[in-house]
Design an enzyme around this catalytic site. Structure first.
Site, PDB file in Angstrom:
ATOM      1  N   GLY A  84      -0.527  -5.667   3.193  1.00  0.00           N
ATOM      2  CA  GLY A  84      -0.094  -6.329   4.438  1.00  0.00           C
ATOM      3  C   GLY A  84      -1.021  -6.604   5.391  1.00  0.00           C
ATOM      4  O   GLY A  84      -0.836  -7.282   6.598  1.00  0.00           O
ATOM      5  N   LYS A 120       3.304  -1.515 -12.575  1.00  0.00           N
ATOM      6  CA  LYS A 120       2.629  -1.465 -11.719  1.00  0.00           C
ATOM      7  C   LYS A 120       2.848  -0.248 -10.878  1.00  0.00           C
ATOM      8  O   LYS A 120       3.674   0.081 -10.111  1.00  0.00           O
ATOM      9  CB  LYS A 120       2.549  -2.815 -10.613  1.00  0.00           C
ATOM     10  N   ALA A 158       0.591 -10.730  -2.502  1.00  0.00           N
ATOM     11  CA  ALA A 158       1.970 -10.802  -1.807  1.00  0.00           C
ATOM     12  C   ALA A 158       2.183 -11.297  -0.253  1.00  0.00           C
ATOM     13  O   ALA A 158       2.012 -12.530  -0.125  1.00  0.00           O
ATOM     14  CB  ALA A 158       2.565  -9.434  -1.839  1.00  0.00           C
TER      15      ALA A 158
END
Lengths: 68, 267, 267, 68, 267, 267, 68, 68
Positions: free
Chosen positions: F160, F99, F208
């Site tokens: 995030g 990735k 994530a």
């Protein structure tokens, strides 16, 4: 006699009129944008001098403010 | 400009209605009136004396600015109180126009549909020219019109929230189906909100907190005034459709070619 | 007005840049120039003769309207072609200003990041004053600034799509981090889009299709002009914050009471 | 000799210059906003008369149009 | 799962309520019931005979699927009609639960606030367990709760429109202030709409057209079921806050360095 | 389920890829792996020793959970560093899958288009199976595919940030034009974001922070897993179109009438 | 006598009951989910046989359909 | 001789190999997910014992962590 003016209990002399109450509030005689309700009903300005208060009545004296 | 707005028997040259609430003082209100070039400005009624503004009547401020008074019934929670307040306002200001507010909740200040409709009906019967502050519910707007309101004033979002138009869909449905002017009331946070309202088809915008509580109220008043004009013009100008893909603004034909090797090889 | 926009060595009084593409004829372009009060207008280069506009040069139209030419490289897919086109434009128009376009795709007309950056660097080295049409990618905007572009021109949405600003977040990040003027380029569909761009902090707006393809281009030009002014003013005026709940514009104190029975019973 | 003018193959006489090509395209001598590239390089207007074309060369003559 | 939803005196294991309207035939309804794993499904009342479904009662379909009937008053425009329809439903189905619908408009099918509240009050007084289909007006939702409704069922957008939740703000205000379960009713277009409703804090979702009119109703029923579960879980799991800037998911410390020249020069 | 996702030479049964960053400890990661039922999980490379997790290798955690490693190049700012990191990862994990992340900015962690494309090309040439983390720029996505990437991983919003999909338009254009799988990477804040991504047509979602930093990571992992399944199913089920007006889910015909007087008078 | 059944004017014999009207509509005796209103008021199923129609009355016989 | 290991300047004995550096970092011989770069180039694990460091070289020893 006992009345309520703008939510405050007040003692006033018998024979007091709407006009005398308005003047008690330091409102100049020709002040603009002032109105009065007596027991929930409007009293037009021309009838302020002749409209006497009764014991236990409720007077609202209002004027324009910023709002809305 | 001949693009005036007719409400009841009156023609308004300005499509921005000013709300007088929230200005730190009368001088800032006066400046905003001049900058906004509004013809109507709301005022409320409260018991005398008014401790916040001992310095003279708001009416003098509005007079001097050439702005007419649009009294409201701010703070009323019942049809009963709203009707009585409207009647006092008629006496105090000598106008039968009333911006009708009947609130259901003191944290959201959202209208109470049932009390609002009852008050509107009673006031129309009593000869008032009623402009109700309402939710963005198209059915309620229709019922207000049906009982004789001369305009409807749906909110974009709660009073003073500055969230703009939370539900453009509902607003556009109200506009499509209304037979009276639709005036956006409450929620404008900045100029683009007002432009969007007009582009959706509102006939006018009422703006209070966005102007009165801005850091520079006069500048924001000018901004909202321009934005209302811009949105109105844009609505009339016939905007381009939205497309998923691009549409070239420059023709593809006639592009010069510069790659000598490739073209040379092709000859 | 002293709120001019400095780009490179030039002060612009107008924060609306007109794109000349898409007007049905030169007369509509002329009207839009006057209405928009722009100081710059893009033009493209194509092979002679131009079958679409045999009737005279667009340069005469712009001259008469007092608008300066901002040449572009519309239609170029490679750095090579864009550089060559910019050099032709410098020769043709006597200006080293260039609105740099390097496209990656003929359906979306979106910029090609890699070719764009390469072309920008080469043109800056060759003495050009480069204003690149770019994506809303903050990193790419930064790199274009780093190679010496005098402004960055991110898109709101694809050219001619009229979708407005699809990603206000990215645009605002570009604005926060830019050391050069940020000019919204592409995507404006109507006036409120331009107001929003300015409120987000753009320094100017370029508008082509929204005006040129509107049903009434001159009216839309006026609308966008007003909207750019409104958004600029509103940005400076310090808007109110967004709140989840209402903030009353009318004080709660001093409400009159009308219900005789209740108050009477309480005494 | 054979050249390509604005993408079209053309036969022209030896000795032809950029200036003569431009005039072939009905461009008035003082026309504004016209520029020429010869084999991908700009030829400034002052050098049009003296710049001769070579066999196989590629000429682009462009002017301002609405766009962008 | 112990996360059951209590409405009035009943615990529901499933937070997806199925609407039976719009299925092309009873077999597709039966498949959707099985896929949705719903415990309640709405039914309406109409005059006999029902020409659209001569083949047997919907009640048998629901029985076989183990789904209970939630009768509604679809199609009623007045409190009078809604009350009478509810009373017929009580007789027909032997349940005092009623999904109350009182519509104000046959194009938007939006609720009529005034008639709805009147009907709710009358039905509560008559012993019904009332679940009203309402607008997204927080004040009206509160008043419905105040008259004794056991849940409120605000719309996301008009019935069958598939526009999702047009005004998440209003919905969240209803949720924050409600003392009874809030069930999103109307507007769901696809699975993510249902997840969003649950994340906003809805206690359940009613879904009809999104399932019944999907190309593959059973697949969409499964999708909406999973999505309701997902949204409920996500609400409880405590989502991360929204931030303007990134927060690295990988620590910055300990990055290896590969550039020999630079590091070498530094030594 | 036979609806597996083929990437390069591999079939994945799960369309949720887990990002391992941000978990407070390995035990929470292990729980999330089990809840998410993912088959791939990202890991990064950092210098030894790793002071944050002295207690054992993440590889053992993933092994025990039956999840394969997808190494990334998190933290790299140049093609040079990313290529070197990928080569180390190949050595460390025995996989040529990578990735690819090449970041342009440490506050937004947004990809650097130019460096990313250069690194992708070099790694493909070196035999890697490259899955690049990219912006939502459709042209860049196309170029990454053109140089041989086996999938593209556009962001919804910054890593995030939890802002979800800031520009669904760009994402949908990427999906329409891609010849390789499109995996949403970065920006998911909660379950509905993942459902929306799948409904737009993404082939998978990488998640994530939304899971690792949720208050209850395992619950959120389940939520996102269900949501990905829901969105995938909903995409295939063929959603209803969006309409401005309502479409009744209950037929209007056959409504009973209850008003005796009116009907009686009509006879 | 003249009555209205589900909106349609009908002539029926005097003495007809709700039960007889329901059977006229091909409703099986034990059919589920059927209810009747007579002049706007619900008639419970147990009272169908004994409830006679009057001239000019309005009967609604309804049953469950897909909806909502 | 002077080398840089994971960014830190270190003095090590001549003849030190990648394998000896790795063991200095408390990495178990069979530890999983560990890789080494010497002057920016990967050294495969099988060649750790035979690969000697040179003066001034730069060694990176990395392993898997949570991330991405």
């Amino acid at each position: 006699m006992n009345v309520t003016i703008n939510g405050e209990p007040r003692r006033i002399d018998p024979g007091a009129t709407v006009a005398s109450v308005v003047s008690m509030l330091d409102v100049a005689p020709g002040a603009r944008g002032v109105a009065v309700a007596l027991d929930g009903e409007v009293v037009t300005r021309s009838r302020w001098p002749e409209t006497e208060l009764r014991d236990g009545c409720m007077v609202e004296v209002v004027a324009a403010i910023q709002g809305g | 400009m001949t693009d005036s707005l007719r409400i009841a028997d009156r023609d308004l040259g300005s499509r921005l209605i000013l709300g007088s609430g929230g200005f730190a003082n009368h001088e800032l209100l006066a400046q905003a009136c001049r900058a906004a070039e509004a013809e109507l400005c709301t005022v409320a009624l409260r018991r005398l004396p008014d401790p916040a503004h001992p310095q003279g009547s708001i009416l003098d401020v509005l007079d001097e600015a050439g702005v007419d008074v649009l009294p409201n019934t701010a703070g009323c929670f019942t049809a009963r109180d709203a009707v009585a307040t409207a009647q006092l306002a008629r006496e105090a200001f000598g106008t039968h126009w009333i911006k009708l507010e009947v609130i259901g909740d003191d944290r959201t200040l959202l209208p109470d549909a049932v009390e609002l409709l009852a008050a509107a009906e009673e006031l129309v019967d009593d000869g008032f020219t009623v402009l109700p502050y309402t939710t963005d519910d198209p059915v309620l707007a229709r019922r207000l019109e049906d009982v004789g309101c001369v305009a409807v004033m749906p909110l974009g979002s709660p009073i003073g929230s500055g969230m703009g138009i939370c539900n453009p869909y509902n607003l556009s449905i109200i506009i499509e189906r209304a037979g009276v002017p639709v005036i956006l009331d409450a929620g404008v946070g900045t100029a683009s909100d007002a432009a969007l309202a007009m582009e959706l088809g509102c006939d006018a915008v009422l703006c209070a907190s966005a102007i009165s509580r801005a850091h520079d109220p006069a500048a924001m008043a000018t901004a909202v005034k321009l934005s209302v004009q811009a949105g109105r013009l844009a609505r009339g100008a016939g905007r381009i459709p939205r497309r998923r893909y691009a549409q070239a603004s420059t023709p593809a034909d006639g592009m010069p070619a510069f790659d000598v090797d490739v073209e040379g090889a092709a000859r």
